[in-house]
Design a protein around this motif. Structure first.
Motif, PDB file in Angstrom:
ATOM      1  N   ALA A 136       0.868  -1.179   0.000  1.00  0.00           N
ATOM      2  CA  ALA A 136       0.000   0.000   0.000  1.00  0.00           C
ATOM      3  C   ALA A 136       0.902   1.226   0.000  1.00  0.00           C
ATOM      4  CB  ALA A 136      -0.918  -0.008   1.215  1.00  0.00           C
ATOM      5  N   ALA A 137       0.578   2.203  -0.795  1.00  0.00           N
ATOM      6  CA  ALA A 137       1.401   3.400  -0.919  1.00  0.00           C
ATOM      7  C   ALA A 137       0.482   4.616  -1.020  1.00  0.00           C
ATOM      8  CB  ALA A 137       2.331   3.282  -2.124  1.00  0.00           C
ATOM      9  N   TYR A 138       0.989   5.702  -1.555  1.00  0.00           N
ATOM     10  CA  TYR A 138       0.210   6.936  -1.699  1.00  0.00           C
ATOM     11  C   TYR A 138       0.743   7.709  -2.893  1.00  0.00           C
ATOM     12  CZ  TYR A 138       4.256   9.353   0.209  1.00  0.00           C
ATOM     13  OH  TYR A 138       5.527   9.853   0.389  1.00  0.00           O
ATOM     14  N   VAL A 139      -0.072   8.609  -3.406  1.00  0.00           N
ATOM     15  CA  VAL A 139       0.363   9.508  -4.474  1.00  0.00           C
ATOM     16  C   VAL A 139       0.747  10.826  -3.808  1.00  0.00           C
ATOM     17  CG1 VAL A 139      -0.255  10.697  -6.605  1.00  0.00           C
ATOM     18  CG2 VAL A 139      -1.231   8.451  -6.114  1.00  0.00           C
ATOM     19  N   PRO A 140       2.022  11.215  -3.892  1.00  0.00           N
ATOM     20  CA  PRO A 140       2.436  12.479  -3.263  1.00  0.00           C
ATOM     21  C   PRO A 140       1.695  13.667  -3.862  1.00  0.00           C
ATOM     22  CG  PRO A 140       4.333  11.167  -3.883  1.00  0.00           C
ATOM     23  CD  PRO A 140       3.139  10.526  -4.511  1.00  0.00           C
ATOM     24  N   VAL A 141       1.427  14.633  -3.008  1.00  0.00           N
ATOM     25  CA  VAL A 141       0.751  15.854  -3.424  1.00  0.00           C
ATOM     26  C   VAL A 141       1.577  17.050  -2.956  1.00  0.00           C
ATOM     27  CG1 VAL A 141      -0.716  15.913  -1.365  1.00  0.00           C
ATOM     28  CG2 VAL A 141      -1.455  17.073  -3.427  1.00  0.00           C
ATOM     29  N   GLY A 142       1.609  18.082  -3.772  1.00  0.00           N
ATOM     30  CA  GLY A 142       2.346  19.295  -3.391  1.00  0.00           C
ATOM     31  C   GLY A 142       3.809  19.002  -3.171  1.00  0.00           C
ATOM     32  N   SER A 143       4.303  19.331  -1.985  1.00  0.00           N
ATOM     33  CA  SER A 143       5.724  19.167  -1.675  1.00  0.00           C
ATOM     34  C   SER A 143       6.026  17.868  -0.946  1.00  0.00           C
ATOM     35  CB  SER A 143       6.209  20.364  -0.846  1.00  0.00           C
ATOM     36  OG  SER A 143       5.477  20.433   0.366  1.00  0.00           O
ATOM     37  N   GLU A 144       5.062  16.939  -0.900  1.00  0.00           N
ATOM     38  CA  GLU A 144       5.330  15.647  -0.255  1.00  0.00           C
ATOM     39  C   GLU A 144       6.427  14.910  -1.016  1.00  0.00           C
ATOM     40  OE1 GLU A 144       1.227  14.222   1.906  1.00  0.00           O
ATOM     41  OE2 GLU A 144       1.486  13.688  -0.201  1.00  0.00           O
ATOM     42  N   PRO A 145       7.264  14.161  -0.299  1.00  0.00           N
ATOM     43  CA  PRO A 145       8.329  13.423  -0.977  1.00  0.00           C
ATOM     44  C   PRO A 145       7.788  12.288  -1.835  1.00  0.00           C
ATOM     45  CG  PRO A 145       8.353  12.990   1.401  1.00  0.00           C
ATOM     46  CD  PRO A 145       7.303  14.020   1.148  1.00  0.00           C
ATOM     47  N   GLY A 146       8.410  12.105  -2.984  1.00  0.00           N
ATOM     48  CA  GLY A 146       8.055  11.013  -3.869  1.00  0.00           C
ATOM     49  C   GLY A 146       7.375  11.487  -5.133  1.00  0.00           C
ATOM     50  N   PRO A 161       2.664   8.722   3.945  1.00  0.00           N
ATOM     51  CA  PRO A 161       3.159  10.101   3.927  1.00  0.00           C
ATOM     52  C   PRO A 161       3.275  10.630   5.355  1.00  0.00           C
ATOM     53  CG  PRO A 161       0.840  10.067   3.367  1.00  0.00           C
ATOM     54  CD  PRO A 161       1.273   8.630   3.486  1.00  0.00           C
ATOM     55  N   ALA A 162       4.239  11.497   5.566  1.00  0.00           N
ATOM     56  CA  ALA A 162       4.435  12.111   6.884  1.00  0.00           C
ATOM     57  C   ALA A 162       5.110  13.461   6.700  1.00  0.00           C
ATOM     58  CB  ALA A 162       5.292  11.209   7.778  1.00  0.00           C
ATOM     59  N   VAL A 186       9.757  10.484   4.245  1.00  0.00           N
ATOM     60  CA  VAL A 186      10.044  11.880   4.578  1.00  0.00           C
ATOM     61  C   VAL A 186      11.357  12.301   3.922  1.00  0.00           C
ATOM     62  CG1 VAL A 186       8.810  11.846   6.795  1.00  0.00           C
ATOM     63  CG2 VAL A 186      11.233  11.238   6.735  1.00  0.00           C
ATOM     64  N   TYR A 187      11.603  13.596   3.940  1.00  0.00           N
ATOM     65  CA  TYR A 187      12.904  14.102   3.508  1.00  0.00           C
ATOM     66  C   TYR A 187      13.927  13.839   4.615  1.00  0.00           C
ATOM     67  CZ  TYR A 187      10.350  16.409  -0.238  1.00  0.00           C
ATOM     68  OH  TYR A 187       9.560  16.649  -1.334  1.00  0.00           O
ATOM     69  N   ASP A 188      15.209  13.867   4.253  1.00  0.00           N
ATOM     70  CA  ASP A 188      16.278  13.517   5.191  1.00  0.00           C
ATOM     71  C   ASP A 188      16.248  14.335   6.484  1.00  0.00           C
ATOM     72  OD1 ASP A 188      17.981  11.519   3.574  1.00  0.00           O
ATOM     73  OD2 ASP A 188      17.667  13.179   2.187  1.00  0.00           O
TER      74      ASP A 188
END
Length: 192
Positions: free
Chosen positions: A49-59, A127-128, A160-162
């Protein structure tokens, strides 16, 4: 008066808004590349299970396509109407299978599989805005994922980003901790 979680969300959103488009694209490419060296078994009989990044979300959808390249079944969330509730799920088969859903989020156009479909997933990419070293995840605040993840046995991976892995975050009784984090620079890292 804003809570500590609200303050952390605002800070994270501000940090992300300052990232350049090039930096986000590089991070997305790196995240997709890490899928090929994932520490979890990703084969034909596995569901992720995953997600589609939106805006500035990573991925990006490249991360989802990398999962498809591994031969796994990929499920993506479908946000239910009404008040926050557990997420519904549908299969992802490529970028052409996505269309705008609630709040403009990209969701699969395939038949909805229902809330219980996520139980088939052995890995869930979440996402986080931030995650701490014990696995406390800071989401957007509506609780859709916490309601969805309760009682699941899958490996939970916050993406998340580093610089979004922190020492500690405030946690509530309803928060579901993650056991892993995936970052563009560090790849998959076990927490706790």
């Amino acid at each position: 008066m804003p809570t500590l979680k609200d303050q952390r969300r605002t800070e994270a959103a501000h940090r992300r808004s300052r990232m350049s488009g090039d930096a986000r694209e590089r991070a997305a490419a790196d995240l997709a590349e890490w899928i090929h060296t994932c520490p979890f078994r990703l084969e034909y009989d596995v569901t992720v299970a995953a997600y589609v990044p939106v805006g500035s979300e990573p991925g990006s959808t490249a991360m989802l396509d990398a999962l498809l390249d591994r031969g796994v079944t990929v499920l993506l969330p479908v946000v239910p109407e009404g008040d926050p509730a557990p997420l519904d799920w549908a299969r992802y088969t490529g970028p052409e299978s996505l269309a705008p859903g609630r709040w403009g989020l990209l969701e699969p156009t395939h038949d909805r599989l229902g809330v219980p479909a996520v139980r088939a997933a052995s890995v869930i990419l979440i996402p986080a805005l931030s995650v701490d070293k014990t696995g406390v995840r800071l989401g957007r605040g509506a609780g859709y994922y916490d309601r969805t993840l309760i009682g699941l046995s899958a490996d939970l991976v916050a993406v998340v980003y580093d610089d979004e892995i922190v020492d500690s975050l405030p946690a509530g009784d309803h928060d579901v901790a993650v056991g892993w984090v995936l970052t563009p620079g560090g790849g998959f890292q076990e927490l706790g």
